[in-house]
Write an enzyme that holds these catalytic residues in place. Structure first.
Site, mmCIF file in Angstrom:
data_model
loop_
_atom_site.group_PDB
_atom_site.id
_atom_site.type_symbol
_atom_site.label_atom_id
_atom_site.label_comp_id
_atom_site.label_asym_id
_atom_site.label_seq_id
_atom_site.Cartn_x
_atom_site.Cartn_y
_atom_site.Cartn_z
ATOM 1 N N LYS A 124 0.737 -1.128 -0.142
ATOM 2 C CA LYS A 124 -0.155 0.120 -0.115
ATOM 3 C C LYS A 124 0.722 1.241 0.008
ATOM 4 O O LYS A 124 0.625 2.264 -0.783
ATOM 5 C CB LYS A 124 -0.829 -0.030 1.375
ATOM 6 C CG LYS A 124 -1.444 1.349 1.620
ATOM 7 C CD LYS A 124 -2.295 1.234 2.884
ATOM 8 C CE LYS A 124 -1.599 1.673 4.159
ATOM 9 N NZ LYS A 124 -1.313 2.918 4.199
ATOM 10 N N ASN A 125 1.834 1.388 0.883
ATOM 11 C CA ASN A 125 2.643 2.503 1.019
ATOM 12 C C ASN A 125 3.602 2.928 -0.243
ATOM 13 O O ASN A 125 4.248 3.855 -0.119
ATOM 14 C CB ASN A 125 3.583 2.532 2.415
ATOM 15 C CG ASN A 125 2.467 2.639 3.513
ATOM 16 O OD1 ASN A 125 1.372 2.984 3.528
ATOM 17 N ND2 ASN A 125 3.145 2.374 4.905
ATOM 18 N N ARG A 160 -4.326 10.350 5.331
ATOM 19 C CA ARG A 160 -3.430 11.307 5.506
ATOM 20 C C ARG A 160 -2.536 11.445 4.074
ATOM 21 O O ARG A 160 -2.050 12.569 3.538
ATOM 22 C CB ARG A 160 -2.552 11.304 6.599
ATOM 23 C CG ARG A 160 -3.162 11.545 7.955
ATOM 24 C CD ARG A 160 -2.256 10.817 9.036
ATOM 25 N NE ARG A 160 -1.029 11.772 8.885
ATOM 26 C CZ ARG A 160 -0.846 13.014 9.217
ATOM 27 N NH1 ARG A 160 -1.880 13.637 9.892
ATOM 28 N NH2 ARG A 160 0.060 13.697 8.936
ATOM 29 N N ARG A 217 1.373 14.357 13.866
ATOM 30 C CA ARG A 217 1.733 14.252 12.485
ATOM 31 C C ARG A 217 1.685 15.353 11.629
ATOM 32 O O ARG A 217 0.820 15.501 10.717
ATOM 33 C CB ARG A 217 0.894 12.945 12.001
ATOM 34 C CG ARG A 217 1.037 11.634 12.374
ATOM 35 C CD ARG A 217 0.118 10.673 11.949
ATOM 36 N NE ARG A 217 0.785 10.040 10.830
ATOM 37 C CZ ARG A 217 0.478 8.754 10.221
ATOM 38 N NH1 ARG A 217 -0.719 8.485 10.392
ATOM 39 N NH2 ARG A 217 1.242 8.398 9.014
ATOM 40 N N PRO A 218 2.519 16.284 11.786
ATOM 41 C CA PRO A 218 2.276 17.589 11.101
ATOM 42 C C PRO A 218 3.243 17.556 9.741
ATOM 43 O O PRO A 218 3.766 16.401 9.579
ATOM 44 C CB PRO A 218 3.497 18.549 11.798
ATOM 45 C CG PRO A 218 4.212 17.593 12.594
ATOM 46 C CD PRO A 218 3.506 16.298 12.823
ATOM 47 N N ILE A 219 2.953 18.358 8.801
ATOM 48 C CA ILE A 219 3.682 18.356 7.650
ATOM 49 C C ILE A 219 4.616 19.386 7.484
ATOM 50 O O ILE A 219 4.789 19.998 6.014
ATOM 51 C CB ILE A 219 2.771 18.136 6.298
ATOM 52 C CG1 ILE A 219 1.661 19.246 6.461
ATOM 53 C CG2 ILE A 219 1.614 16.929 6.326
ATOM 54 C CD1 ILE A 219 1.153 19.446 4.914
ATOM 55 N N ASP A 220 4.962 20.198 8.383
ATOM 56 C CA ASP A 220 5.816 21.135 8.623
ATOM 57 C C ASP A 220 7.195 20.815 7.593
ATOM 58 O O ASP A 220 7.691 21.855 6.779
ATOM 59 C CB ASP A 220 6.392 21.420 9.763
ATOM 60 C CG ASP A 220 6.935 20.727 10.564
ATOM 61 O OD1 ASP A 220 6.446 19.258 10.492
ATOM 62 O OD2 ASP A 220 7.926 20.667 11.290
ATOM 63 N N ARG A 276 -8.296 -0.776 4.986
ATOM 64 C CA ARG A 276 -7.550 0.224 4.561
ATOM 65 C C ARG A 276 -6.157 -0.362 4.055
ATOM 66 O O ARG A 276 -5.360 0.200 3.337
ATOM 67 C CB ARG A 276 -7.099 1.533 5.610
ATOM 68 C CG ARG A 276 -8.392 2.408 6.050
ATOM 69 C CD ARG A 276 -7.925 3.517 6.870
ATOM 70 N NE ARG A 276 -6.425 3.990 6.562
ATOM 71 C CZ ARG A 276 -5.449 4.497 7.060
ATOM 72 N NH1 ARG A 276 -5.462 4.524 8.508
ATOM 73 N NH2 ARG A 276 -4.203 4.782 6.480
ATOM 74 N N CYS A 294 -3.877 12.690 13.997
ATOM 75 C CA CYS A 294 -4.787 11.620 13.813
ATOM 76 C C CYS A 294 -4.613 10.844 14.970
ATOM 77 O O CYS A 294 -3.980 10.930 16.181
ATOM 78 C CB CYS A 294 -4.239 10.843 12.601
ATOM 79 S SG CYS A 294 -2.818 9.953 12.756
ATOM 80 N N ASP A 337 5.282 0.497 12.152
ATOM 81 C CA ASP A 337 3.944 -0.463 11.667
ATOM 82 C C ASP A 337 3.786 -1.792 12.156
ATOM 83 O O ASP A 337 2.716 -2.406 11.695
ATOM 84 C CB ASP A 337 3.701 -0.238 10.122
ATOM 85 C CG ASP A 337 3.543 1.108 9.754
ATOM 86 O OD1 ASP A 337 2.955 1.948 10.652
ATOM 87 O OD2 ASP A 337 3.556 1.517 8.512
#
Ligand code: UD1
Length: 418
Positions: A22-23, A93, A122-125, A397, A117, A305
């Site tokens: 998936k990833n 995300r 889990r920022p996207i900075d 998912r 979440c 994971d």
């Protein structure tokens, strides 16, 4: 809504084929936005996250075709409104992966900020910092981030935390930038390498993927290609743990053992036998399971994971196991549910201490996130009596027909409507 019923106690024996990762698929789907023409992706698993990404790409204006099982074709001619709306980003995300390629090819992107979440903030900075370094104008309003750039320019970008999708997003943005981009402290995950290989096949010039320094020379155009998705190391790892903890004997076909060194070392320490043979990788489990300590760190370290699944195994080991989660700050939601089955676990901050018990007992459980759901299924396989796992949309998912695969290995498991 569906739920999963398990009657514990059966050993898993037989063969299972590992699906595509998936990833790895999600960034490849995002890469298709960079190309004028059809991108073909094969070995695509049938998962809800991939359906969500398809909906997002269709919303952006891409043509998507499923041609036979496991093969997707995606074409992006134009993107009239390069916007990833909140409804899609909040369910997945990884939607944020469209930011880099949209900006790179269409000069603008507007993506809902993912927010926190269940497993952490889990920022996207770091994604945004990198795009700014490449010359993008970044602004945030009404919960959305808008990025604009007439022409991205190559830059040296140091990420102070290793981020998988951050590395992928910046790589996707940099392929068309003017000059050279250098990503420092890049993520080493095999899915990053899979994306770089695909982009190079399309005509990009990326060197060093799989190391901490990735160099990307910008090119004018990419050409459409066919790419095959690598096998899912987390799905494979989950079946390896399932075999080990049920005293099983399972042959995993298409198992990327080379990506699973950190897990294999721990499973062997715990008493499992792992051998490579012509048809795949065989995992044989035995009791008593020995307790092992685990610390999650970015690849090639022990994957976050796989933390919930190995914890399920440690609940029935002989002795005490200390499990430290360093990647996400809140990834112990499965603990409460495992305790309801009789597990002895105490959590202090990022550390969980698991004292092995003689047996777990089946119980009604609630899945809280993707990998936590897998750990509850594993616990159900060894528990005495019946376990019912609800809210399994999390499971769908990221695991392709997990109950069918487990059933073929001898588990008493079924999916029922709630
Ligand atoms: C990816 C995987 C996910 C896996 C995770 C860690 C995909 C689609 N998902 O998620 O399954 O659990 O890697 O292996 O590939 N961080 C920041 N700033 C940023 C970005 C990240 O501080 O801009 C932090 C995160 O909060 C986290 C750490 O970096 O603590 C690692 O996160 P990251 O590698 O970005 O995870 P994802 O790419 O979202």
């Amino acid at each position: 809504m569906d739920k999963i019923l398990i009657e514990g106690g059966n050993r898993l024996v037989g063969e299972v084929t590992v699906s595509g990762a998936k990833n790895a698929v999600l960034p490849l789907m995002a890469a298709s936005l960079l190309v004028d023409g059809w991108t073909t992706i094969t070995n695509v698993p049938n998962l809800r996250d991939i359906d969500t990404f398809k909906v997002l790409l269709s919303h952006l204006g891409c043509d998507i075709e499923s041609v036979g099982p496991g093969t997707l074709r995606i074409r992006t001619v134009n993107v009239p409104s390069p916007e990833a709306p909140y409804e899609m980003v909040k369910t997945m995300r990884a939607s944020v992966l469209v930011l880099g390629p949209l900006l790179s090819r269409f000069k603008k992107a507007r993506v809902s900020l993912p927010g926190g979440c269940a497993i952490g903030a889990r920022p996207i900075d770091l994604h945004l910092m990198g795009l700014k370094k490449m010359g993008a104008d970044v602004s945030i309003d009404h919960g959305y981030v808008t990025v604009k750039a007439e022409k991205l320019k190559g830059a040296k970008i140091y990420m102070d935390t290793t981020t998988v999708t951050g590395t992928e997003n910046l790589m996707l943005a940099a392929v068309h930038a003017e000059g050279t981009t250098v990503l420092e402290n890049a993520a080493l995950e095999p899915e990053v390498v899979c994306l770089a290989d695909a982009l190079n096949a399309m005509g990009a010039v990326i060197k060093g993927a799989g190391t901490e320094t990735i160099r990307i020379e910008g090119v004018r155009e990419l050409k459409p290609v066919e790419v095959r998705v690598i096998p899912d190391r987390i799905e494979a790892g989950t079946f390896m743990v399932a075999s080990a903890m049920t005293r099983g004997n399972v042959l995993l076909k298409d198992c990327p053992l080379g990506y699973l060194e950190s897990l294999s070392v721990k499973l062997r320490e715990a008493g499992a036998e792992i051998t490579e043979e012509a048809g795949g990788v065989r995992v044989i489990g035995d009791w008593p399971i020995r307790s092992v300590d685990i610390k999650t760190i970015p690849y090639p370290g022990f994957p976050t994971d796989m933390q919930a699944q190995i914890m399920a195994m440690m609940t029935i080991a002989s002795g005490l196991s200390v499990i430290t989660e360093t990647v996400f700050e809140n990834r112990f939601m499965h603990v409460g549910e495992l305790k309801r089955m009789g597990a002895d676990i105490s959590v202090d901050g990022r550390c969980a201490v698991v004292r092995g018990v003689k047996h777990l007992s089946g119980a009604p459980l609630m899945a809280t996130d993707l990998r936590a759901s897998a750990s509850l299924i594993l616990a159900g396989l060894v528990a005495e009596g019946k376990t019912e796992v609800s809210r399994i949309y999390h499971l769908d998912r990221g695991y392709e027909r997990i109950e069918e695969k487990l059933k073929r290995l001898g588990a008493k498991i079924e999916r029922v409507k709630e």
